[in-house]
Design a protein around this motif. Structure first.
Motif, PDB file in Angstrom:
ATOM      1  N   VAL A 284       0.840  -1.207   0.000  1.00 58.45           N
ATOM      2  CA  VAL A 284       0.000   0.000   0.000  1.00 58.45           C
ATOM      3  C   VAL A 284       0.870   1.250   0.000  1.00 58.45           C
ATOM      4  O   VAL A 284       0.655   2.185  -0.789  1.00 58.45           O
ATOM      5  CB  VAL A 284      -0.951  -0.009   1.209  1.00 58.45           C
ATOM      6  CG1 VAL A 284      -1.574   1.377   1.417  1.00 58.45           C
ATOM      7  CG2 VAL A 284      -2.048  -1.056   1.025  1.00 58.45           C
ATOM      8  N   GLU A 285       1.891   1.278   0.869  1.00 56.15           N
ATOM      9  CA  GLU A 285       2.772   2.447   0.942  1.00 56.15           C
ATOM     10  C   GLU A 285       3.554   2.638  -0.354  1.00 56.15           C
ATOM     11  O   GLU A 285       3.706   3.762  -0.845  1.00 56.15           O
ATOM     12  CB  GLU A 285       3.742   2.309   2.122  1.00 56.15           C
ATOM     13  CG  GLU A 285       3.072   2.156   3.470  1.00 56.15           C
ATOM     14  CD  GLU A 285       2.116   3.280   3.808  1.00 56.15           C
ATOM     15  OE1 GLU A 285       2.455   4.455   3.546  1.00 56.15           O
ATOM     16  OE2 GLU A 285       1.016   2.988   4.327  1.00 56.15           O
ATOM     17  N   ALA A 341       8.214  -4.550  -1.227  1.00 59.90           N
ATOM     18  CA  ALA A 341       8.825  -4.831   0.077  1.00 59.90           C
ATOM     19  C   ALA A 341       9.705  -3.673   0.533  1.00 59.90           C
ATOM     20  O   ALA A 341      10.455  -3.818   1.505  1.00 59.90           O
ATOM     21  CB  ALA A 341       9.630  -6.127   0.012  1.00 59.90           C
ATOM     22  N   ARG A 342       9.633  -2.532  -0.149  1.00 60.90           N
ATOM     23  CA  ARG A 342      10.474  -1.389   0.205  1.00 60.90           C
ATOM     24  C   ARG A 342      10.271  -1.039   1.685  1.00 60.90           C
ATOM     25  O   ARG A 342       9.168  -0.743   2.122  1.00 60.90           O
ATOM     26  CB  ARG A 342      10.131  -0.193  -0.681  1.00 60.90           C
ATOM     27  CG  ARG A 342      11.114   0.974  -0.571  1.00 60.90           C
ATOM     28  CD  ARG A 342      10.676   2.132  -1.466  1.00 60.90           C
ATOM     29  NE  ARG A 342      10.744   1.823  -2.885  1.00 60.90           N
ATOM     30  CZ  ARG A 342      11.809   1.988  -3.651  1.00 60.90           C
ATOM     31  NH1 ARG A 342      12.924   2.471  -3.113  1.00 60.90           N
ATOM     32  NH2 ARG A 342      11.777   1.686  -4.931  1.00 60.90           N
ATOM     33  N   HIS A 347       7.410   8.428   1.841  1.00 61.28           N
ATOM     34  CA  HIS A 347       6.673   9.173   0.814  1.00 61.28           C
ATOM     35  C   HIS A 347       5.841  10.272   1.473  1.00 61.28           C
ATOM     36  O   HIS A 347       5.548  10.227   2.677  1.00 61.28           O
ATOM     37  CB  HIS A 347       5.793   8.232  -0.005  1.00 61.28           C
ATOM     38  CG  HIS A 347       4.637   7.645   0.754  1.00 61.28           C
ATOM     39  ND1 HIS A 347       3.490   8.357   1.040  1.00 61.28           N
ATOM     40  CD2 HIS A 347       4.448   6.413   1.294  1.00 61.28           C
ATOM     41  CE1 HIS A 347       2.647   7.604   1.706  1.00 61.28           C
ATOM     42  NE2 HIS A 347       3.196   6.415   1.888  1.00 61.28           N
ATOM     43  N   ILE A 348       5.468  11.247   0.668  1.00 60.02           N
ATOM     44  CA  ILE A 348       4.696  12.375   1.204  1.00 60.02           C
ATOM     45  C   ILE A 348       3.317  12.458   0.539  1.00 60.02           C
ATOM     46  O   ILE A 348       2.746  13.537   0.408  1.00 60.02           O
ATOM     47  CB  ILE A 348       5.463  13.708   1.041  1.00 60.02           C
ATOM     48  CG1 ILE A 348       5.888  13.898  -0.410  1.00 60.02           C
ATOM     49  CG2 ILE A 348       6.658  13.772   1.971  1.00 60.02           C
ATOM     50  CD1 ILE A 348       6.464  15.270  -0.665  1.00 60.02           C
ATOM     51  N   SER A 349       2.777  11.318   0.159  1.00 64.01           N
ATOM     52  CA  SER A 349       1.483  11.304  -0.522  1.00 64.01           C
ATOM     53  C   SER A 349       0.351  11.819   0.350  1.00 64.01           C
ATOM     54  O   SER A 349      -0.693  12.237  -0.161  1.00 64.01           O
ATOM     55  CB  SER A 349       1.174   9.891  -1.020  1.00 64.01           C
ATOM     56  OG  SER A 349       2.146   9.475  -1.962  1.00 64.01           O
ATOM     57  N   GLU A 366      -8.748   1.261   4.124  1.00 68.09           N
ATOM     58  CA  GLU A 366      -9.537   0.994   2.916  1.00 68.09           C
ATOM     59  C   GLU A 366      -8.685   0.362   1.825  1.00 68.09           C
ATOM     60  O   GLU A 366      -9.104  -0.606   1.168  1.00 68.09           O
ATOM     61  CB  GLU A 366     -10.163   2.300   2.417  1.00 68.09           C
ATOM     62  CG  GLU A 366     -11.235   2.846   3.348  1.00 68.09           C
ATOM     63  CD  GLU A 366     -11.650   4.266   3.004  1.00 68.09           C
ATOM     64  OE1 GLU A 366     -12.703   4.696   3.495  1.00 68.09           O
ATOM     65  OE2 GLU A 366     -10.917   4.946   2.246  1.00 68.09           O
ATOM     66  N   LEU A 367      -7.496   0.901   1.600  1.00 66.14           N
ATOM     67  CA  LEU A 367      -6.622   0.364   0.551  1.00 66.14           C
ATOM     68  C   LEU A 367      -6.205  -1.059   0.874  1.00 66.14           C
ATOM     69  O   LEU A 367      -6.189  -1.934  -0.015  1.00 66.14           O
ATOM     70  CB  LEU A 367      -5.393   1.263   0.389  1.00 66.14           C
ATOM     71  CG  LEU A 367      -5.674   2.643  -0.215  1.00 66.14           C
ATOM     72  CD1 LEU A 367      -4.470   3.558  -0.046  1.00 66.14           C
ATOM     73  CD2 LEU A 367      -6.039   2.523  -1.694  1.00 66.14           C
ATOM     74  N   ALA A 368      -5.877  -1.327   2.125  1.00 63.14           N
ATOM     75  CA  ALA A 368      -5.489  -2.689   2.517  1.00 63.14           C
ATOM     76  C   ALA A 368      -6.674  -3.642   2.415  1.00 63.14           C
ATOM     77  O   ALA A 368      -6.515  -4.805   1.999  1.00 63.14           O
ATOM     78  CB  ALA A 368      -4.926  -2.682   3.936  1.00 63.14           C
TER      79      ALA A 368
END
Length: 406
Positions: A284-285, A341-342, A347-349, A366-368
């Motif tokens: 997700v990230e 796997a990063r 990130h600054i989203s 929600e995304l997960a």
């Protein structure tokens, strides 16, 4: 003043909108700040600068807490746009302290981590139900069948908006968000004004009803929220509800389809995710970083600043390029590579500083939830047709994402 005539940065060029990241790389190589004459903005492409400026109090989302339009050297918006600006200018996203501090504190009393956590089971069940319907149909449009209805239903459920009233929410939001693009057309502005007025009228009626008959929903919570004798005004409540709906689903919708489109283009990474669902949180990230749903965020220069020797005067506007910052090799190893796997992924989203997204925890849930449901119920999900990119630059998404199951 360095112009961009020799660069590929062109937010109205379909080729650039399809893939802006090579132009960002060139922009970063040219320096830390560049003037872009078509929008009269200073572009900031590096992660360190974007992150620092998001926290810099010499910049602001508005200037009206300190200056009039005339004092700031800006032309007031046309009177016919008033419904949009009344709605927009009373929301947290476009306010600065002390108003921002007061409103965010009051909203946080209703929009608590416990409130978000309680939604978890509802979010996961809704995601499973939406994916089950997609599987039963043998496929469909991932955008309209899963990505849109999930976050819209969740935030509507939070606000306490009846199911029968929810159909206009997404169109209203889309029309209002059209004003956040660079130099929106007259037609886009007219749609935003109309949607702002209609959405405001609807919420005003809902708020009046909840004052008489409060429930356990977020609107009732906003009415009840107070700090000593301080409460939200009706306009602040309306603007907050619209902001929570718009920001609460636009990024999630676009992150979902952008993310799956990226996964289909990287079958090795998709195979790794299918083999190991414990990768979902880091996936997700990474997908939020890899194809950033909000490419640009603006700030006004309230007090003169200097970036790499370039003085930027009070009254100027800065465009912080989130998409470029999220691909900065100074921060991300091999940034053009999708790596689910990063581990180190700042990130600054979701922005940063005092305007950090209040709904980020809910968006992550929600995304997960939708990703997990698709992995579990549609393990052979595949692309059915090449998607078409929306023409928008600032809010980055697809027109649709046709998929097949089985």
């Amino acid at each position: 003043m360095a112009a961009l005539d020799d660069l590929a940065f062109d937010p109205w060029d379909p080729a650039f909108v399809t893939d802006p990241y090579p132009a960002y790389a060139e922009l970063r190589e040219r320096g830390r700040v560049r003037y872009f004459e078509p929008t009269n903005q200073w572009l900031v492409p590096h992660h360190a600068d974007v992150s620092a400026l998001l926290r810099d109090r010499r910049l602001g989302r508005t200037y009206l807490h300190r200056f009039t339009h005339e004092e700031f050297g800006r032309t007031p918006p046309p009177p016919e746009h008033e419904p949009f600006h009344t709605l927009n200018d009373h929301g947290m996203l476009d306010l600065e302290p002390p108003d921002h501090t007061r409103i965010r504190r009051l909203v946080s009393k209703a929009f608590t981590p416990r409130t978000v956590e309680r939604l978890g089971p509802y979010v996961h069940k809704l995601a499973r139900d939406l994916v089950a319907a997609l599987v039963e149909a043998g496929g469909g449009d991932l955008l309209t069948d899963v990505a849109e209805p999930l976050p819209v239903a969740v935030i509507a459920e939070m606000l306490g908006i009846p199911e029968a009233d929810r159909a206009p929410l997404r169109p209203w939001s889309a029309d209002i968000c059209g004003m956040y693009e660079l130099k929106p057309s007259g037609d886009a502005a007219a749609r935003a004004v109309r949607a702002s007025a209609e959405f405001s009228d609807y919420l005003r009626a809902i708020i009046a009803e909840r004052r008489k008959n409060p429930g356990d929903d977020l609107i009732s919570g906003l009415i009840a929220a107070h700090d000593e004798d301080d409460r939200l005004t009706e306009q602040e409540m309306i603007s907050t509800c619209v902001l929570l709906l718009n920001a609460g689903h636009e990024a999630t919708v676009n992150s979902t389809v952008n993310g799956w489109w990226a996964l289909f283009r990287h079958p090795g990474q998709l195979a790794a995710l299918r083999a190991d669902h414990s990768l979902v949180p880091s996936a997700v990230e990474e997908l939020l970083r890899y194809d950033t749903p909000l490419q640009l965020f603006e700030r006004w220069v309230l007090d003169e600043i200097e970036i790499d020797g370039q003085v930027i005067p009070r009254g100027a506007e800065i465009a912080l390029l989130f998409g470029s910052a999220n691909h900065d090799p100074a921060v991300f190893t091999d940034p053009s590579r999708l790596d689910l796997a990063r581990a180190d992924n700042p990130h600054i989203s979701f922005s940063a500083g005092l305007h950090y997204c209040i709904g980020a925890p809910l968006a992550r849930i929600e995304l997960a939830a939708s990703m997990t449901a698709l992995l579990e119920q549609a393990p052979a999900l595949r692309l059915a047709a090449e998607p078409k990119r929306k023409p928008n630059f600032v809010i980055r998404g697809l027109e649709g994402l046709a998929v097949e199951v089985g």
